[in-house]
Design a protein around this motif. Structure first.
Motif, short mmCIF file in Angstrom:
data_model
loop_
_atom_site.label_atom_id
_atom_site.label_comp_id
_atom_site.label_asym_id
_atom_site.label_seq_id
_atom_site.Cartn_x
_atom_site.Cartn_y
_atom_site.Cartn_z
N PHE A 199 55.62 24.96 38.87
CA PHE A 199 54.31 25.61 39.06
C PHE A 199 53.28 24.54 38.70
CE2 PHE A 199 57.10 29.22 38.05
CZ PHE A 199 56.79 30.09 39.10
N LYS A 200 52.51 24.10 39.68
CA LYS A 200 51.60 22.98 39.45
C LYS A 200 50.14 23.41 39.43
CE LYS A 200 52.48 19.44 38.88
NZ LYS A 200 52.86 18.81 37.57
N PRO A 201 49.42 23.12 38.36
CA PRO A 201 47.99 23.40 38.30
C PRO A 201 47.23 22.29 39.01
CG PRO A 201 48.71 22.40 36.25
CD PRO A 201 49.89 22.40 37.16
N ARG A 202 46.89 22.45 40.28
CA ARG A 202 46.24 21.39 41.04
C ARG A 202 44.74 21.61 41.11
NH1 ARG A 202 49.65 18.39 43.94
NH2 ARG A 202 48.05 16.83 43.56
N THR A 203 44.00 20.52 41.06
CA THR A 203 42.55 20.61 41.12
C THR A 203 42.11 21.24 42.44
OG1 THR A 203 42.40 18.68 39.70
CG2 THR A 203 40.44 19.20 40.99
N SER A 204 42.80 20.88 43.51
CA SER A 204 42.45 21.47 44.81
C SER A 204 43.49 22.51 45.23
CB SER A 204 42.40 20.36 45.87
OG SER A 204 42.43 20.95 47.16
N PRO A 205 43.02 23.64 45.73
CA PRO A 205 43.96 24.67 46.20
C PRO A 205 44.70 24.24 47.46
CG PRO A 205 41.71 25.32 46.73
CD PRO A 205 41.61 24.06 45.89
N TYR A 206 44.26 23.13 48.07
CA TYR A 206 44.91 22.65 49.30
C TYR A 206 46.02 21.64 49.00
CZ TYR A 206 40.64 24.86 50.75
OH TYR A 206 39.63 25.76 50.89
N SER A 207 46.15 21.24 47.72
CA SER A 207 47.22 20.31 47.33
C SER A 207 48.52 21.08 47.10
CB SER A 207 46.84 19.59 46.03
OG SER A 207 45.63 18.89 46.18
N PHE A 208 49.62 20.36 47.12
CA PHE A 208 50.96 20.93 46.86
C PHE A 208 50.96 21.72 45.55
CE2 PHE A 208 55.30 20.01 44.99
CZ PHE A 208 55.99 20.90 45.80
N GLN A 209 51.39 22.95 45.61
CA GLN A 209 51.31 23.85 44.45
C GLN A 209 52.63 23.99 43.70
OE1 GLN A 209 48.14 25.68 43.70
NE2 GLN A 209 47.47 24.00 45.02
N GLY A 210 53.67 23.31 44.18
CA GLY A 210 54.97 23.39 43.50
C GLY A 210 55.93 24.31 44.24
N LEU A 211 57.23 24.12 43.95
CA LEU A 211 58.27 24.91 44.64
C LEU A 211 58.52 26.25 43.95
CD1 LEU A 211 60.97 22.20 45.55
CD2 LEU A 211 59.13 23.11 46.99
N GLU A 212 57.83 26.50 42.85
CA GLU A 212 57.96 27.76 42.11
C GLU A 212 59.43 28.02 41.72
OE1 GLU A 212 55.62 30.51 44.48
OE2 GLU A 212 53.81 29.48 43.83
N GLU A 213 59.92 29.24 41.95
CA GLU A 213 61.26 29.55 41.42
C GLU A 213 62.33 28.62 41.98
OE1 GLU A 213 62.56 33.62 41.42
OE2 GLU A 213 64.29 33.13 40.15
N GLU A 214 62.19 28.21 43.22
CA GLU A 214 63.17 27.27 43.80
C GLU A 214 63.17 25.97 42.97
OE1 GLU A 214 62.24 26.02 47.79
OE2 GLU A 214 64.06 24.80 47.93
N GLY A 215 62.00 25.53 42.57
CA GLY A 215 61.90 24.33 41.73
C GLY A 215 62.59 24.54 40.39
N LEU A 216 62.44 25.73 39.82
CA LEU A 216 63.11 26.03 38.54
C LEU A 216 64.62 25.99 38.72
CD1 LEU A 216 60.92 29.04 37.29
CD2 LEU A 216 60.82 26.67 36.49
N ARG A 217 65.09 26.51 39.84
CA ARG A 217 66.54 26.48 40.11
C ARG A 217 67.04 25.05 40.23
NH1 ARG A 217 65.73 31.27 43.39
NH2 ARG A 217 65.42 29.95 45.22
#
Ligand code: PEP
Ligand code: MN
Length: 257
Positions: free
Chosen positions: A43-61
């Motif tokens: 889960f990535k806190p990005r300055t821009s909402p248009y930047s990559f936001q992370g893979l979320e649960e898939e990333g955790l897996r």
């Protein structure tokens, strides 16, 4: 996994988890170089909402799989209280990022979760505010808190932030909590990561958190500040004798596990 017993604890890994292959390859490389914990944002806190936001649960897996294959404990960010339960299911330590240092609901819930927390200093937070943020976690009975200096907002933008290394001895005086330094977010530029990592150890930090990516030019976040595995290996080769000269030692996986 221990922090603050005199050893220098090194956490390394990519800014973001981008794929299973990427996180496993990075975990393998950083472990071989001497890191004892793997980082990587899902889960990535990005300055821009248009930047990559992370893979979320898939990333955790993917992180959990990398831990299983390579054998390093994992730290990853939870951006709000609603994500905490999920992150705790996969990780060994929760990162509360700089942007969330004063998210009091998150701090309180992280305290109640009784899960190790890496609390990063906000870019405009005073040392006192960082300590009070840590109190929110500890007031819930969770004392497994590690503080991280990752740079504050300065007026010069040649570096991304102004890495406040004087916070290290100040924090060491004011609290018993371990303090680590993040020279990657702190400088934002690969070539300054090594010097500031060395300076962090010299200032008395209990550890370092360093961004490493197998191919930084193609990274989906923070490419300019990520080290290649080769650069990371070279840095670890410097940190080791430096730590010894200061009467410390770099924590090894043998001790960490
Ligand atoms: C990170 O670790 O990639 C990150 C976003 O850190 P910070 O919260 O310090 O900006
Ligand atoms: Mn980053």
């Amino acid at each position: 996994m221990r922090f603050g017993d005199g050893a220098v604890t090194v956490i390394a890994g990519p800014c973001s988890v981008e794929s299973l292959e990427q996180i496993v390859a990075t975990a393998k490389a950083v472990k071989a170089a001497g890191a004892v914990m793997l980082r990587g944002g899902a889960f990535k806190p990005r300055t821009s909402p248009y930047s990559f936001q992370g893979l979320e649960e898939e990333g955790l897996r993917h992180l959990a799989q990398a831990r299983k294959e390579i054998g390093l404990p994992v730290v990853t960010e939870a951006m709000d209280a609603a994500q905490l339960e999920l992150v705790c299911k996969y990780a060994d330590m929760i990162q509360i990022g700089a942007r969330n240092m004063q998210n009091y609901t998150l701090l309180r819930e992280a305290g109640r979760a009784k899960f190790p927390v890496l609390l990063k200093r906000g870019p405009s937070a005073t040392i006192q505010e960082l300590l009070l943020a840590a109190e929110y976690i500890m007031n819930e009975g969770n004392y497994r808190v590690v503080l991280c200096e990752r740079g504050i907002r300065g007026f010069d933008n040649y570096t991304r932030y102004l890495l406040d290394l004087s916070a290290v001895p100040v924090l060491k005086e004011l609290t018993h909590l371990p303090v680590i330094v993040d020279p990657s977010q702190g400088t934002g530029k690969r070539k300054y990561v090594g010097p500031m990592a060395r300076a962090g150890v010299a200032a008395g930090a209990d550890g370092l958190i360093i961004e490493v990516h197998p191919d930084p030019e193609r990274a989906l976040s923070d490419g300019p500040q990520q080290l290649t595995p080769q650069e990371f290996r070279a840095l670890m080769a410097e940190i080791d004798p430096l730590s010894r000269a200061l009467g410390r030692a770099v924590q090894s996986t043998a001790r960490a596990r």
